[in-house]
Design a protein around this motif. Structure first.
Motif, mmCIF file in Angstrom:
data_model
loop_
_atom_site.group_PDB
_atom_site.id
_atom_site.type_symbol
_atom_site.label_atom_id
_atom_site.label_comp_id
_atom_site.label_asym_id
_atom_site.label_seq_id
_atom_site.Cartn_x
_atom_site.Cartn_y
_atom_site.Cartn_z
ATOM 1 N N ARG A 1 2.697 -7.371 14.879
ATOM 2 C CA ARG A 1 1.470 -6.968 15.570
ATOM 3 C C ARG A 1 1.829 -6.078 16.761
ATOM 4 O O ARG A 1 2.910 -6.222 17.348
ATOM 5 N N HIS B 1 -1.415 3.620 16.560
ATOM 6 C CA HIS B 1 -1.772 3.317 17.955
ATOM 7 C C HIS B 1 -1.548 4.546 18.833
ATOM 8 O O HIS B 1 -2.408 4.903 19.659
ATOM 9 N N ALA C 1 1.201 0.499 12.224
ATOM 10 C CA ALA C 1 0.325 0.125 13.336
ATOM 11 C C ALA C 1 0.745 0.826 14.626
ATOM 12 O O ALA C 1 -0.100 1.262 15.418
#
Length: 339
Positions: A327, A174, A170
């Protein structure tokens, strides 16, 4: 050195047998009130303190002590981990003994032996070593072992980790989405499982994005902020010669690496243009505007303690692997586009 009085000394001072003194101080019934008061007064005046662990074991019970061998207590991640463990154990009347291996496998082995000598009822470990098969005999004899943050090799035990690969993927995606191709990865010691998981996923995602030579911007050894700072300075000015061009973004693969990265960027002209994503949230990261891969470190510890309690109550239950989610939390530093 001043030594605490023994039970025999208390019994002699109270004028009773050793067995009677033991019954009084262990809270057993059927002792005359006057005798009980005499023993308690003698114990108080002598400064006697009952050995609860020895008393529990002598009566066929179990130790209420749980040992935790952490990587480095000075790191706020491990402090949060210990906090989660301690809170859960407290709910079950258990007490935590914590020791730090400093990521040294030999020290971890030594600490394990010392905690077992203190008859801990369970052992929670953040593994530093590569092989834990030496614990098989202890586990077979009834010791509860849970590993947290990293799995252990050589034993099949309850394990609690975070989604390292998912978090890394992630973070890299990003940075790629914000236009970066020259992304550096600055990680911990290469023998650590977390480094291996995160660095492997970094290279995999970069290759999928059409950057097959991303290894030129990969660095290890950032176990301290100072080491991370030096690595990032070298990357930015290409002193080590391994990368022809400096990175436009850095994925700092632990909280100390993030701090060192920020120090390097502060000290390097133009460093404020480099994007940063840090793996692990840390104190003041929100105020500093640092984009991070976040997860609940306290919950990580709590789940490990929960498994230790469950295993102690039911040694034959199926072994569990718990993976906590991660996250990306965007705060500004990871959203800078390359100039």
């Amino acid at each position: 050195m001043i030594r605490r009085p023994t039970l025999a000394v208390v019994a002699e001072a109270a004028g009773v047998s050793l067995k009677t003194a033991s019954r009084v101080l262990n809270g057993e019934p059927n002792v005359a009130a006057a005798t009980r008061e005499r023993v308690q007064d003698a114990a108080a005046s002598l400064g006697f303190r009952r050995n609860a662990v020895a008393a529990d074991l002598a009566r066929g019970g179990f130790s209420r002590l749980v040992g935790f061998i952490t990587g480095d207590l000075a790191n706020e991640f491990y402090s949060a981990l210990a906090s989660g463990i301690e809170r859960e154990l407290r709910e079950h009347g258990l007490q935590l003994l914590t020791a730090s291996s400093d990521e040294d496998p030999e020290r971890e082995s030594s600490l394990t032996g010392e905690l077992l000598e203190r008859r801990v009822g369970a052992l929670i470990v953040t593994p530093a070593g590569a092989d834990h098969s030496a614990l098989r005999g202890e586990i077979a004899a009834g010791l509860t072992v849970v590993v947290v943050d990293r799995p252990a090799a050589g034993i099949d035990v309850d394990t609690v980790v975070i989604d390292n690969r998912g978090g890394t993927r992630a973070a890299v995606e990003h940075l790629l989405a914000h236009g970066h191709r020259r992304i550096a990865f600055v990680g911990d010691e290469p023998h650590l499982w977390t480094y291996q998981e995160r660095s492997a996923e970094f290279l995999a995602v970069m290759a999928e994005a059409g950057v097959p030579d991303a290894g030129q911007w990969l660095r290890s050894g950032a176990h301290s902020a100072a080491a991370a700072r030096d690595l990032v300075v070298e990357l930015l000015d290409a002193r080590d010669g391994r990368a022809p061009e400096p990175p436009t973004a850095v994925l700092a693969a632990n909280n100390r690496a993030t701090v060192g990265t920020l120090q390097a960027l502060h000290d390097t002209p133009g460093g404020d243009a480099v994007a940063v994503v840090g793996f692990d949230d840390f104190e003041l990261a929100d105020l500093l505007g640092i984009t991070v891969v976040a997860y609940d470190a306290v919950e990580l510890g709590r789940r490990a303690a929960e498994l230790a309690v469950a295993r102690s109550a039911d040694p034959d239950r199926a072994v569990e692997l718990v993976v906590l989610p991660t996250r990306v939390v965007p705060r500004g530093s990871g959203e800078r586009r390359p100039r």
